[in-house]
Design a protein around this motif. Structure first.
Motif, short mmCIF file in Angstrom:
data_model
loop_
_atom_site.label_atom_id
_atom_site.label_comp_id
_atom_site.label_asym_id
_atom_site.label_seq_id
_atom_site.Cartn_x
_atom_site.Cartn_y
_atom_site.Cartn_z
N SER A 218 0.86 -1.19 0.00
CA SER A 218 0.00 0.00 0.00
C SER A 218 0.89 1.23 0.00
O SER A 218 1.94 1.23 0.65
N ASP B 27 0.30 4.00 1.37
CA ASP B 27 0.13 4.79 2.60
C ASP B 27 -0.56 3.94 3.66
O ASP B 27 -0.79 2.75 3.46
N ASP B 28 -0.89 4.55 4.79
CA ASP B 28 -1.51 3.82 5.89
C ASP B 28 -3.03 3.81 5.80
O ASP B 28 -3.71 3.26 6.67
N ILE B 29 -3.56 4.40 4.75
CA ILE B 29 -5.01 4.49 4.60
C ILE B 29 -5.53 3.49 3.57
O ILE B 29 -6.51 2.78 3.80
N THR B 30 -4.84 3.43 2.43
CA THR B 30 -5.26 2.52 1.36
C THR B 30 -5.03 1.07 1.75
O THR B 30 -4.03 0.74 2.41
N GLU B 31 -5.96 0.19 1.39
CA GLU B 31 -5.77 -1.23 1.67
C GLU B 31 -4.55 -1.77 0.96
O GLU B 31 -4.17 -1.29 -0.11
N LYS B 32 -3.92 -2.77 1.54
CA LYS B 32 -2.82 -3.43 0.85
C LYS B 32 -3.37 -4.27 -0.29
O LYS B 32 -4.41 -4.91 -0.15
#
Length: 201
Positions: free
Chosen positions: A182, A184-189
């Motif tokens: 991902s 960033d820390d927001i978008t799902e992997k």
């Protein structure tokens, strides 16, 4: 056991080499005897047949990356298989799907303007496969990296073969799914679709 090397792709600080067990048709991804990734000077090249022993890597990743295998250091190169023989061997051992994206990875590929990918909500039972597309793939570039377009979708190319402008429909391809990632820390992997290489061009 005899293993045919079917792919050699780029990784950060190493290479990823894929194999096909010539007796069982099992897909394997070669790791060293400690379960680590192969170094850039690993000898395995596409078309080579090795006599080697392997076992499931102690650090095998979760589904879909089930193919990780530790290989024993006593491997031995037996022969080089011509491309035409490789194609016949793959067709004999593997049921190679033909068609659009829906025939590979259990029909679970999703599409975006960036690339095709697997979501954590629907994960296939494998991360590598062969495929014959029902339309050509055309070469493009994105941020200095080679990609291929197929039916409006982008596919990253990670192989060492010299890129060609057009891969005709029906060409035997080797596909893979990248590690979960991902931006960033927001978008799902996601596991993004990759083109490892092709045979017979």
């Amino acid at each position: 056991m005899e293993v045919l090397i079917v792919s050699r792709t780029r990784m950060k600080n190493g290479v990823c080499c894929g194999g096909l067990n010539l007796k069982t048709g099992e897909f394997i991804r070669l790791h060293n005897e400690k379960g680590g990734k192969l170094s850039v000077d690993a000898p395995f090249q596409i078309g080579q047949v090795y006599d080697l022993d392997y076992k499931t890597a102690w650090n095998v990743r979760p589904r879909p990356h089930i193919e990780d295998k530790e290989i024993q250091p006593s491997y031995c190169l037996r022969r080089q298989m011509p491309v035409s023989d490789m194609i016949r061997t793959i067709d004999r051992l593997v049921d190679v799907p033909k068609g659009d994206f829906d025939v590979i990875f259990n029909g679970m590929l999703n599409h975006s303007s960036y690339a095709a990918y697997i979501s954590p909500n629907a994960v296939p039972n494998y991360s590598v496969c062969f495929w014959r597309p029902n339309a050509p793939l055309s070469k493009s570039e994105f941020m200095g990296k080679v990609r291929y377009r197929f039916n409006g979708n982008n596919i990253s190319y990670v192989g060492f073969q010299e890129p060609v402008n057009i891969i005709p429909a029906g060409t035997l391809l080797r596909m893979s799914l990248a590690n979960w990632w991902s931006p960033d820390d927001i978008t799902e992997k996601r596991c993004y679709l990759q083109l490892s290489g092709w045979y017979g061009l």
